[in-house]
Design a protein around this motif. Sequence first.
Motif, PDB file in Angstrom:
ATOM      1  N   ALA A  51       1.258  -1.172   0.032  1.00 30.14           N
ATOM      2  CA  ALA A  51      -0.005   0.325   0.354  1.00 30.14           C
ATOM      3  C   ALA A  51       0.715   1.103  -0.131  1.00 30.14           C
ATOM      4  O   ALA A  51       2.188   1.117   0.438  1.00 30.14           O
ATOM      5  CB  ALA A  51      -0.388  -0.164   0.873  1.00 30.14           C
ATOM      6  N   THR A  82       3.371  -7.790   4.177  1.00 33.28           N
ATOM      7  CA  THR A  82       2.798  -6.349   3.880  1.00 33.28           C
ATOM      8  C   THR A  82       4.171  -5.287   3.960  1.00 33.28           C
ATOM      9  O   THR A  82       5.082  -4.849   4.563  1.00 33.28           O
ATOM     10  CB  THR A  82       1.362  -6.278   4.695  1.00 33.28           C
ATOM     11  OG1 THR A  82       1.430  -7.543   5.087  1.00 33.28           O
ATOM     12  CG2 THR A  82       0.702  -5.042   4.243  1.00 33.28           C
ATOM     13  N   VAL A  84       3.797  -1.694   3.902  1.00 33.99           N
ATOM     14  CA  VAL A  84       2.684   0.201   3.794  1.00 33.99           C
ATOM     15  C   VAL A  84       3.671   1.284   3.789  1.00 33.99           C
ATOM     16  O   VAL A  84       4.426   1.475   4.237  1.00 33.99           O
ATOM     17  CB  VAL A  84       1.449  -0.403   4.702  1.00 33.99           C
ATOM     18  CG1 VAL A  84       0.886  -1.587   4.335  1.00 33.99           C
ATOM     19  CG2 VAL A  84       2.335  -0.171   6.354  1.00 33.99           C
ATOM     20  N   GLN A 109      -3.723   6.692   6.576  1.00 35.60           N
ATOM     21  CA  GLN A 109      -3.810   5.232   6.179  1.00 35.60           C
ATOM     22  C   GLN A 109      -4.511   3.773   7.167  1.00 35.60           C
ATOM     23  O   GLN A 109      -3.291   4.352   8.568  1.00 35.60           O
ATOM     24  CB  GLN A 109      -2.821   5.158   5.477  1.00 35.60           C
ATOM     25  CG  GLN A 109      -2.379   3.736   4.465  1.00 35.60           C
ATOM     26  CD  GLN A 109      -0.958   3.306   4.393  1.00 35.60           C
ATOM     27  OE1 GLN A 109      -0.132   3.333   5.949  1.00 35.60           O
ATOM     28  NE2 GLN A 109      -1.064   3.377   2.899  1.00 35.60           N
ATOM     29  N   VAL A 111      -4.572  -0.449   8.036  1.00 33.96           N
ATOM     30  CA  VAL A 111      -4.051  -1.003   6.869  1.00 33.96           C
ATOM     31  C   VAL A 111      -4.598  -2.631   7.720  1.00 33.96           C
ATOM     32  O   VAL A 111      -4.000  -2.882   9.065  1.00 33.96           O
ATOM     33  CB  VAL A 111      -2.554  -1.322   6.173  1.00 33.96           C
ATOM     34  CG1 VAL A 111      -2.377  -2.878   5.907  1.00 33.96           C
ATOM     35  CG2 VAL A 111      -1.966   0.006   5.127  1.00 33.96           C
TER      36      VAL A 111
END
Length: 222
Positions: A51, A82, A84, A109, A111
């Motif tokens: 992301a 992950t 981000v 943000q 997540v």
Amino acid sequence: MTHRKPRPSRNPLTSKVVQLGLLTAGIAAAAAAAPAQAAAPSSSFARVAVANDHVSTLANRAHHTVVKDNFTVHQYGTAIATGVRNQANAVSAGCSVDDHCRSVALSFQIVTVAGHQTHLNAVNLSDAVNKSCTGCQTLAGAYQFVVSTPRAFTLNAATQHKLSDIHRRLDALTHSKASATDLKAQADGLAAEVKTVLADAVATAHFAPDVAVHRHLDGGWR
């Protein structure tokens, strides 16, 4: 799950920085999905999730007031890794006390990711810079929320509604004429609400909420 947050190098021209750090919920179940800007849920198969959210504003003599905000939810389900990144940058250039600029960039943000041994690399940055801009109002704020759980689930309608309301108020705040002190305080208040909403969602799913907050704040008008 392991968390690694690289330390960014400082721009020597940066006069104001608002770096509001990683909010990690290392809890046994998660929240996901949200308002209209929420990312779609992933499949149940383990994968790599990425992301990247970025808000940037530039105010100058041609555009004296430039303000933007972002509020995005990414739901990744089960992932083996992950990465981000959340970033806000605000610049004011070439204005003066008598002809001042206002540049505001705020990014929220959220997540959610599931997995017992997921590797997480989370970066959260914000920079506010005045370039030959005496008396200008420049503020950047980045807020990052990461919820990690052994298995994924989606937020219910009530939780999504609460996040949508926070998003609406963030947008109103960004476009307001609030002072630096008030803007920061209200943005922090909204971030605290997001944390509570996520913790309550996890508790509702019968998992113990354990939310850790990492925060750094440095900034103001000049």
